[in-house]
Design a protein around this motif. Structure first.
Motif, PDB file in Angstrom:
ATOM      1  N   THR A  80       0.768  -1.222  -0.011  1.00  0.00           N
ATOM      2  CA  THR A  80       0.048  -0.158   0.078  1.00  0.00           C
ATOM      3  C   THR A  80       0.879   1.321  -0.185  1.00  0.00           C
ATOM      4  OG1 THR A  80       0.072  -0.063   2.335  1.00  0.00           O
ATOM      5  CG2 THR A  80      -1.958  -1.277   1.137  1.00  0.00           C
ATOM      6  N   LYS A  81       2.139   1.215   0.440  1.00  0.00           N
ATOM      7  CA  LYS A  81       2.982   2.380   0.662  1.00  0.00           C
ATOM      8  C   LYS A  81       4.611   1.860  -0.104  1.00  0.00           C
ATOM      9  CE  LYS A  81      -0.094   4.852   2.536  1.00  0.00           C
ATOM     10  NZ  LYS A  81      -0.825   6.195   1.800  1.00  0.00           N
ATOM     11  N   PRO A 133      -0.162  -4.223   4.764  1.00  0.00           N
ATOM     12  CA  PRO A 133      -0.732  -4.757   6.089  1.00  0.00           C
ATOM     13  C   PRO A 133      -0.147  -5.640   6.580  1.00  0.00           C
ATOM     14  CG  PRO A 133      -2.069  -4.011   4.133  1.00  0.00           C
ATOM     15  CD  PRO A 133      -0.786  -3.912   3.641  1.00  0.00           C
ATOM     16  N   PRO A 187      -1.301  -3.207  10.350  1.00  0.00           N
ATOM     17  CA  PRO A 187      -1.035  -2.937   9.124  1.00  0.00           C
ATOM     18  C   PRO A 187      -0.366  -1.557   9.025  1.00  0.00           C
ATOM     19  CG  PRO A 187      -3.302  -3.602   9.150  1.00  0.00           C
ATOM     20  CD  PRO A 187      -2.980  -3.274  10.708  1.00  0.00           C
ATOM     21  N   THR A 201       0.327   1.933   7.548  1.00  0.00           N
ATOM     22  CA  THR A 201      -0.484   2.792   6.516  1.00  0.00           C
ATOM     23  C   THR A 201       0.260   3.910   6.036  1.00  0.00           C
ATOM     24  OG1 THR A 201      -1.182   3.963   8.491  1.00  0.00           O
ATOM     25  CG2 THR A 201      -2.544   2.102   8.023  1.00  0.00           C
ATOM     26  N   GLY A 202       1.361   4.365   6.404  1.00  0.00           N
ATOM     27  CA  GLY A 202       2.147   5.505   5.876  1.00  0.00           C
ATOM     28  C   GLY A 202       3.618   5.090   6.117  1.00  0.00           C
ATOM     29  N   THR A 244       3.693   4.893   9.942  1.00  0.00           N
ATOM     30  CA  THR A 244       2.474   4.817  10.658  1.00  0.00           C
ATOM     31  C   THR A 244       1.875   3.707  10.599  1.00  0.00           C
ATOM     32  OG1 THR A 244       1.196   6.086   9.039  1.00  0.00           O
ATOM     33  CG2 THR A 244       2.143   7.598  10.626  1.00  0.00           C
ATOM     34  N   SER A 245       0.808   3.390  11.311  1.00  0.00           N
ATOM     35  CA  SER A 245       0.099   2.179  11.453  1.00  0.00           C
ATOM     36  C   SER A 245      -1.410   2.314  12.000  1.00  0.00           C
ATOM     37  CB  SER A 245       0.818   1.131  12.161  1.00  0.00           C
ATOM     38  OG  SER A 245       0.094  -0.162  12.175  1.00  0.00           O
ATOM     39  N   SER A 246      -2.183   1.309  11.747  1.00  0.00           N
ATOM     40  CA  SER A 246      -3.442   1.281  12.372  1.00  0.00           C
ATOM     41  C   SER A 246      -3.312   0.896  14.150  1.00  0.00           C
ATOM     42  CB  SER A 246      -4.354   0.515  11.858  1.00  0.00           C
ATOM     43  OG  SER A 246      -3.803  -0.918  11.793  1.00  0.00           O
ATOM     44  N   THR A 300      -3.561   6.949   9.581  1.00  0.00           N
ATOM     45  CA  THR A 300      -3.649   6.557   8.300  1.00  0.00           C
ATOM     46  C   THR A 300      -2.563   7.034   7.137  1.00  0.00           C
ATOM     47  OG1 THR A 300      -5.097   8.618   8.034  1.00  0.00           O
ATOM     48  CG2 THR A 300      -6.238   6.588   8.577  1.00  0.00           C
ATOM     49  N   THR A 301      -1.997   8.004   7.514  1.00  0.00           N
ATOM     50  CA  THR A 301      -0.976   8.481   6.649  1.00  0.00           C
ATOM     51  C   THR A 301       0.156   9.333   7.331  1.00  0.00           C
ATOM     52  OG1 THR A 301      -0.447   9.501   4.073  1.00  0.00           O
ATOM     53  CG2 THR A 301      -2.075  10.392   5.790  1.00  0.00           C
ATOM     54  N   SER A 320      -7.156  10.531   4.096  1.00  0.00           N
ATOM     55  CA  SER A 320      -6.562   9.669   2.897  1.00  0.00           C
ATOM     56  C   SER A 320      -5.071  10.082   2.655  1.00  0.00           C
ATOM     57  CB  SER A 320      -7.647   9.581   1.907  1.00  0.00           C
ATOM     58  OG  SER A 320      -7.980  10.954   1.448  1.00  0.00           O
TER      59      SER A 320
END
Length: 505
Positions: free
Chosen positions: A269-270, A285, A309, A311-312, A325-327, A354-355, A396
């Motif tokens: 995702t990144k 993730p 996961p 996320t950023g 970063t992460s959830s 999230t980012t 987002s």
């Protein structure tokens, strides 16, 4: 023999017989008589309406009145019938229009229902993926793909197999960050006085067309490109991360795939392309961050900084440190040379992140949260120094302008907000169409243009915030957008599995 009403002496339309006198009557007339007198008009015996016996006879055809026997009277009768026909036709047209409107409304409801079903399926898939991340991860670590990798973080004392220990922000690291920030601030002030001569003009951006479309970078069986970055040193090299768990390095000039990086156990995702080295960084993730050596397509380091996961990702301007970063509600700051986790901080509100994005100077950075907040952090103090509320829905994307003053943010609320970091306030909101989804946004290197990717790909002129160009040739949601050097071209990726390039032909 024709029946004749005993009262009116006329041919009845609805003839009935009295059981007492056997006389024939017109139902309408005899019912009125019974209502008033309650007896048979012929013999005076008591009679009720229920006792009347109906006679089944063919319909009576009344003779034409004498007035219809002349030509003028016939023409008038025909005119009256024509008028009645036109009135009936008008009524039918009105009924048809009403029926069409009801059908159109029903079709819109059907379309809305289909959209809701598609959204629910998407949320169900996301929930299943989130559930999968809660399962024990021990089996992943012992997978054959992990065993065969050469130099992982464990070799450098970082513990690639389990949660990494924090090494702490040493005075040496903080001084290095400060020195780099001082140099970058001076350089930015010099660049801010002039616009690069090679930078494309707004009129040229308006004339951008799709010059290339590459659908074969990722697997067709698991379609979707989720992340994009461009090598700032060699702008011909483009990095993408896909739903197929692979990252791909692509040379747009030769139109050849340079490397396919395999190792993640879930979608990527990144992605980040290192600005000075042939190195890329990917997040997934699967909770892992991998640092790859492109020429060998091998993982150099495996960072396990998070328990959820990733996320950023954002690379520090020094090129030596990575923000993630992460959830799991934390952000982490790691050394990509040694694989050490320097610090890990939980969000002040303890919500999922999230980012993430570093400020061009590298001393502060921004994070987005699932509860619509944009937060600014001081890296040296590891503290939250400012918050930007105003969005609705998870953040987002965020992007700092190279001028160091502007921050662009987007969330699941169909708008992009611009923030002034000097005054700490929102000075512009770009409202998009209802239902518009923003998945990525970025400024070009000069800070002249802002690009947005989502339902379509859009380019705005900064300061005036004028909409210069809209590209809508992706057949699915656009997930990433980046500018080439001096905005000579724009690259975008999408869930339709294509990488598209926009430039002047």
């Amino acid at each position: 023999m024709a029946l004749v009403c005993a009262l009116t002496n006329e041919v009845p339309e609805t003839p009935v017989i009295s059981p007492h006198s056997g006389a024939v009557f017109e139902r309408r007339v005899i019912e009125k008589y019974i209502l008033e007198n309650g007896c048979d008009p012929i013999n005076g015996k008591e009679l009720k309406q229920e006792e009347l016996i109906e006679i089944k006879t063919p319909a009576v055809v009344k003779p034409k009145p004498p007035s219809a026997t002349s030509i003028p009277a016939t023409l008038k009768t025909m005119q009256d019938e024509w008028d009645a026909l036109m009135i009936h036709s008008f009524t039918q047209r009105q009924q048809l229009q009403t029926t069409r409107q009801e059908l159109s409304h029903a079709l819109y409801q059907h379309d809305a229902a289909c959209r809701v079903i598609a959204r629910l399926k998407k949320e169900l898939t996301a929930a299943r993926e989130a559930l999968a991340t809660l399962k024990p991860q021990a089996g992943i670590v012992n997978a054959p793909s992990m065993i065969s990798e050469p130099a992982l973080a464990a070799e450098a004392g970082a513990g690639g197999a389990h949660q990494m220990e924090q090494a702490g922000m040493s005075a040496e690291v903080i001084q290095k960050l400060q020195d780099k920030a001082t140099v970058l601030t001076q350089e930015r002030k010099k660049r801010g006085r002039t616009v690069p001569e090679e930078l494309v003009t707004p009129d040229q951006v308006k004339n951008f067309l799709t010059v290339a479309s590459h659908p074969g970078l990722h697997s067709a069986s698991v379609p979707g490109i989720l992340a994009l970055d461009i090598n700032s040193a060699d702008h011909s090299k483009i990095l993408t991360g896909g739903n197929d768990k692979n990252a791909t390095v692509f040379n747009k000039d030769t139109e050849q795939v340079v490397a396919i990086l395999k190792g993640h156990t879930k979608k990527i995702t990144k992605v980040i392309y290192h600005p000075n080295e042939d190195t890329v960084i990917t997040g997934s993730p699967d909770m892992n961050i991998r640092i790859w050596h492109v020429p060998t397509s091998q993982t150099q380091l495996l960072l396990r900084c998070h328990e959820g996961p990733v996320t950023g990702l954002s690379l520090h301007p020094t090129g030596d440190y990575l923000l993630s970063t992460s959830s799991d509600k934390h952000w982490a700051f790691s050394d990509i040379r040694t694989g050490r986790l320097l610090t890990k901080v939980i969000d002040t509100a303890e919500v999922g992140l999230t980012t993430a994005q570093f400020h061009p100077d590298g001393l502060i950075f921004g994070t987005g949260t699932v509860d619509s907040q944009v937060k600014i952090w001081d890296l040296k103090e590891q503290s939250n120094v400012a918050n930007f509320p105003g969005h609705t829905g998870p953040i987002s994307g965020i992007s700092f302008s190279e001028n160091g003053y502007y921050l662009a943010t987007a969330a699941d609320d169909a708008c992009v907000k611009l923030w002034d970091l000097r005054k700490l306030k929102n000075f512009k909101t770009i409202q998009l169409d209802d239902g518009y989804e923003v998945k990525d946004l970025c400024f070009d290197q000069s800070g002249t243009y802002l690009a947005i990717a989502g339902t379509d790909v859009r380019v705005y002129l900064c300061k005036q915030w004028q909409d210069l160009k809209v590209f809508n040739d992706h057949t699915a949601l656009a997930t990433g957008v980046r500018f080439g050097r001096h905005a000579q071209y724009i690259a975008s990726t999408s869930m339709d599995r294509t990488l598209k390039l926009y430039a002047i032909e």
